[in-house]
Design an enzyme around this catalytic site. Structure first.
Site, PDB file in Angstrom:
ATOM      1  N   GLU A  47       0.984  -1.045  -0.113  1.00 58.76           N
ATOM      2  CA  GLU A  47      -0.078   0.093   0.149  1.00 58.76           C
ATOM      3  C   GLU A  47       0.881   1.153   0.051  1.00 58.76           C
ATOM      4  O   GLU A  47       1.976   1.187   0.922  1.00 58.76           O
ATOM      5  CB  GLU A  47      -0.766  -0.167   1.288  1.00 58.76           C
ATOM      6  CG  GLU A  47      -1.950   1.075   1.376  1.00 58.76           C
ATOM      7  CD  GLU A  47      -2.932   0.977   2.302  1.00 58.76           C
ATOM      8  OE1 GLU A  47      -2.797   0.199   3.126  1.00 58.76           O
ATOM      9  OE2 GLU A  47      -3.359   2.075   2.536  1.00 58.76           O
ATOM     10  N   ARG A 274       4.992 -12.721   9.700  1.00 61.85           N
ATOM     11  CA  ARG A 274       5.645 -11.685   9.254  1.00 61.85           C
ATOM     12  C   ARG A 274       6.945 -11.687  10.055  1.00 61.85           C
ATOM     13  O   ARG A 274       7.211 -12.173  11.190  1.00 61.85           O
ATOM     14  CB  ARG A 274       4.892 -10.361   9.452  1.00 61.85           C
ATOM     15  CG  ARG A 274       4.316 -10.306  11.115  1.00 61.85           C
ATOM     16  CD  ARG A 274       3.663  -8.802  11.166  1.00 61.85           C
ATOM     17  NE  ARG A 274       2.908  -8.449  10.227  1.00 61.85           N
ATOM     18  CZ  ARG A 274       2.927  -7.303   9.465  1.00 61.85           C
ATOM     19  NH1 ARG A 274       3.633  -6.453   9.861  1.00 61.85           N
ATOM     20  NH2 ARG A 274       1.803  -7.066   8.535  1.00 61.85           N
ATOM     21  N   LYS A 284       4.293   0.267   9.876  1.00 59.41           N
ATOM     22  CA  LYS A 284       4.364   1.627   8.933  1.00 59.41           C
ATOM     23  C   LYS A 284       3.963   2.775   9.902  1.00 59.41           C
ATOM     24  O   LYS A 284       4.582   3.947   9.529  1.00 59.41           O
ATOM     25  CB  LYS A 284       3.705   1.496   7.702  1.00 59.41           C
ATOM     26  CG  LYS A 284       4.414   0.980   6.589  1.00 59.41           C
ATOM     27  CD  LYS A 284       3.899   1.157   5.309  1.00 59.41           C
ATOM     28  CE  LYS A 284       3.006   0.089   5.004  1.00 59.41           C
ATOM     29  NZ  LYS A 284       2.532  -0.201   3.602  1.00 59.41           N
TER      30      LYS A 284
HETATM   31  P1  ATP Z   1       1.091  -2.011   8.312  1.00 64.41           P
HETATM   32  O1  ATP Z   1       2.264  -1.847   8.995  1.00 64.41           O
HETATM   33  O2  ATP Z   1       0.363  -0.875   8.207  1.00 64.41           O
HETATM   34  O3  ATP Z   1       0.417  -3.402   8.877  1.00 64.41           O
HETATM   35  P2  ATP Z   1       1.771  -3.581   5.982  1.00 64.41           P
HETATM   36  O4  ATP Z   1       3.200  -3.586   6.676  1.00 64.41           O
HETATM   37  O5  ATP Z   1       0.783  -4.654   5.867  1.00 64.41           O
HETATM   38  O6  ATP Z   1       1.016  -2.347   6.726  1.00 64.41           O
HETATM   39  P3  ATP Z   1       1.634  -3.244   2.893  1.00 64.41           P
HETATM   40  O7  ATP Z   1       2.132  -2.210   2.134  1.00 64.41           O
HETATM   41  O8  ATP Z   1       0.111  -3.840   3.277  1.00 64.41           O
HETATM   42  O9  ATP Z   1       1.770  -2.917   4.497  1.00 64.41           O
HETATM   43  O10 ATP Z   1       2.499  -4.682   2.952  1.00 64.41           O
HETATM   44  C1  ATP Z   1       2.842  -5.168   1.649  1.00 64.41           C
HETATM   45  C2  ATP Z   1       3.158  -6.732   1.572  1.00 64.41           C
HETATM   46  O11 ATP Z   1       4.335  -6.833   2.514  1.00 64.41           O
HETATM   47  C3  ATP Z   1       1.966  -7.185   2.379  1.00 64.41           C
HETATM   48  O12 ATP Z   1       1.820  -8.423   1.543  1.00 64.41           O
HETATM   49  C4  ATP Z   1       2.559  -7.796   3.710  1.00 64.41           C
HETATM   50  O13 ATP Z   1       1.843  -8.810   4.093  1.00 64.41           O
HETATM   51  C5  ATP Z   1       3.948  -7.783   3.597  1.00 64.41           C
HETATM   52  N1  ATP Z   1       4.636  -7.363   4.826  1.00 64.41           N
HETATM   53  C6  ATP Z   1       4.446  -6.360   5.520  1.00 64.41           C
HETATM   54  N2  ATP Z   1       5.285  -6.270   6.661  1.00 64.41           N
HETATM   55  C7  ATP Z   1       5.786  -7.350   6.627  1.00 64.41           C
HETATM   56  C8  ATP Z   1       6.765  -8.390   7.592  1.00 64.41           C
HETATM   57  N3  ATP Z   1       7.033  -7.446   8.720  1.00 64.41           N
HETATM   58  N4  ATP Z   1       7.130  -9.438   7.368  1.00 64.41           N
HETATM   59  C9  ATP Z   1       6.922  -9.850   6.059  1.00 64.41           C
HETATM   60  N5  ATP Z   1       5.959  -9.288   5.263  1.00 64.41           N
HETATM   61  C10 ATP Z   1       5.468  -8.138   5.629  1.00 64.41           C
HETATM   62 MG    MG Z   2      -1.035  -4.336   4.903  1.00 62.86          MG
END
Ligand code: ATP
Ligand code: MG
Length: 574
Positions: A47, A274, A284
């Site tokens: 996003e 994650r 984020k």
């Molecule tokens: P937020 O921090 O607001 O939860 P987000 O980290 O999910 O947001 P996105 O831009 O939606 O942000 O993430 C893009 C992709 O990266 C998604 O498929 C998400 O699952 C993956 N992702 C995000 N954070 C992690 C993490 N810490 N480890 C592994 N994958 C991640």
């Molecule tokens: Mg997300």
């Protein structure tokens, strides 16, 4: 990329045996093996509401990695841009740069969920027509109150039984901008008694009269994530939709949407844990707060776990990919030691960086038996283990700087560096012996007077006598002065996101995470360091010329990482 999966070579098999596949790669291999899919299509769906971080790198390496490992596979970069209020082109551009820098190529496959708004609207109409979605006039608070709890079923909305015709008309009027934000939503008509709260007539569309960074004012009706994501996957022909564990409970909804509209394909959602790192935050929202409140100097502050921060800090894409490979894929959330990330950059930089000498906290040493005005150009190896890295000349003169830490007036037993009457080796130069310690009126040591043994030129004694310590140095008259930034962990708590005793992550910020040495003494050749160039400063760590603040002829250095894990040592000492 000649090899297809069906046509694997002997080496492929050997590799497969040497390294067991993780559970996701196993599913992909089975689906290709059984002919369920002819080739694999994955996607990375950020996003654009912030910069990418090391957690995203895990997902990028997984999605693009699987495509690369399976000949003919592709991975899409898809921006999940359904929330106009938080998204921005600045983020889109930064995300593209970071994915490319990590070494991945989406080719032509760059997409935006916002490009599907018209199609998604069509799918919503389809749901309405078949009686599976309705326009609801409850407020978001009322919807929440009607939802029930995990143990108590929810109650139906009074608008649930509107006719498809009435819903269609209202939905069109929502699109036309007749209603204000928050007054109506489109909801799926599923089951208010479902044990899964996400299935209790979830909101699919909401009104947001906010311009979108790509569609401008064209839409005031925006699809929710759960409606958008599965359909975007299907539109793009994604075979395996890989996401983090928190989406496991959303999977029934993912499947429900795809089963109830005429979507072309039904991708399989698979969840993995994650990444969380010790002494780090990877949300984020939290990173944005640190940036907006000025707790750090922007998204690419070298202390942040963002890709751009790590890049500026001196991390290589190879080290980040190696780290992601090491941590692997699991189905349970855990905290990974940030030392593992530091280990992977050390591993990489040890091989590839040239060695240089720099003195961060200088103490002057006068070599009393070395002629004043004499300059000796000494040969110094650029890499101790790689002769191909060549040598350079470093000037040696009567006055030099050594590290303050390398002298102790009353050295304890295991201190092998300089002390009164002691002999040490100056790297690439001579053995010197400390004869006199000069102090100021406050009793602080300001200078050492030493003699060198000319017979030990190059750092070896012809009589075979040994010294236990070797220290680095820089000629005082040739030293190039530059700012050097030393970084420490941004947080002092191992798990800063864990809230306890009324403290939040902001209460755990490390006040000493940045130390700037205004005028470190560097060997003269470093004046020509290019922005982004990396070195090992002998005995001090790996450093990188900052890409933002360096000027031609005036580099500023960032310490990427120390040579050894000083933090773990300090912790142990208590
Ligand atoms: P937020 O921090 O607001 O939860 P987000 O980290 O999910 O947001 P996105 O831009 O939606 O942000 O993430 C893009 C992709 O990266 C998604 O498929 C998400 O699952 C993956 N992702 C995000 N954070 C992690 C993490 N810490 N480890 C592994 N994958 C991640
Ligand atoms: Mg997300």
């Amino acid at each position: 990329m000649g090899n297809t999966n069906n046509n694997s070579t002997v080496t492929d098999n050997v590799e497969a045996k040497a390294e067991p596949l993780d559970f996701i790669r196993e599913i992909v291999a089975n689906d290709l093996g059984s002919g369920k899919h002819a080739s694999v299509v994955t996607r990375f769906p950020p996003e654009p509401n912030g910069y990418l971080h090391i957690g995203h790198a895990k997902s990028i390496c997984l999605n693009f990695g699987i495509a690369l490992e399976n000949g003919g596979g592709v991975s899409h970069l898809r921006f999940d841009d359904t929330n106009p209020a938080k998204e921005d082109v600045e983020y889109v551009d930064a995300i593209k740069e970071d994915v490319q820098w990590l070494g991945f190529d989406w080719g032509k496959n760059i997409f935006f969920a916002s490009d599907y708004f018209e199609k998604l609207y069509g799918f919503a109409v389809e749901l309405i027509q078949s009686g599976k979605a309705f326009v609801c006039e409850l407020t978001l608070d009322e919807i929440a109150a009607h939802r029930g709890t995990p143990t108590k079923p929810g109650t139906n909305s009074p608008y649930r039984d509107r006719s498809p015709g009435e819903n269609l008309e209202l939905f069109q009027r929502m699109r036309d901008g007749e209603f204000s934000d928050g007054t109506r939503v489109l909801r799926g008509k599923i089951d208010m008694a479902s044990p899964n709260l996400h299935m209790r007539d979830p909101v699919l569309y909401r009104i947001r009269k906010t311009p979108h960074h790509r569609t401008g004012n064209k839409w005031c009706l925006y699809p929710m994530y759960d409606f958008t994501h599965c359909l975007s996957d299907s539109i793009e022909g994604i075979t395996h939709s890989l996401c983090t564990l928190e989406f496991e409970v959303h999977r029934p909804l993912y499947d429900w949407v795809l089963e109830n509209v005429a979507a072309g394909s039904h991708p399989r959602q698979i969840e993995f844990a994650r990444l969380s790192l010790t002494y780090t935050v990877l949300s984020k929202r939290k990173l944005l707060t640190l940036v907006e409140e000025g707790r750090v100097a922007g998204w690419d502050d070298p202390r942040l776990p963002t890709i751009s921060g790590l890049r500026r800090r001196g991390y290589t894409p190879e080290s980040i990919r190696a780290f992601c490979k090491t941590i692997g894929m699991t189905k349970f959330n855990s905290l990974t030691d940030v030392a593992l990330l530091e280990h992977s950059i050390r591993q990489d930089l040890n091989d590839i960086t040239l060695r240089r000498m720099a003195v961060l906290r200088p103490l002057k040493v006068v070599i009393t038996n070395f002629d004043e005005g004499k300059i000796e150009e000494l040969e110094a190896a650029n890499h101790p283990k790689n002769p191909e890295a060549g040598t350079r000349k470093v000037p040696f003169t009567r006055e030099i700087y050594v590290e303050r830490d390398d002298f102790m007036e009353e050295p304890p037993r295991k201190f092998f560096r300089l002390g009164p009457g002691r002999e040490v080796r100056l790297r690439f130069a001579y053995f010197i012996t400390c004869n006199e310690v000069i102090k100021n009126t406050a009793g602080e040591v300001t200078e050492l007077h030493c003699t060198h043994d000319p017979e030990t030129h190059g750092g070896n004694a012809p009589d075979g006598r040994k010294v236990k310590g070797t220290i680095h140095w820089v000629s005082a008259s040739h030293a190039f002065e530059a700012p050097v930034r030393l970084y420490d962990r941004l947080f002092t708590a191992e798990d800063p996101s864990k809230e306890a005793d009324g403290k939040t992550y902001l209460d755990h910020l490390n006040a000493e995470s940045l130390e700037v040495i205004a005028d470190a003494k560097l060997e003269p050749g470093l004046a020509k360091a290019e922005p982004g160039e990396r070195f090992q400063f002998e005995r001090l760590g790996y450093f990188c010329a900052d890409t933002a603040d360096s000027q031609p002829g005036a580099p500023v250095f960032n310490r990427t990482v120390t040579l050894r894990d000083a933090w773990a040592k300090r912790q142990k000492q208590g």
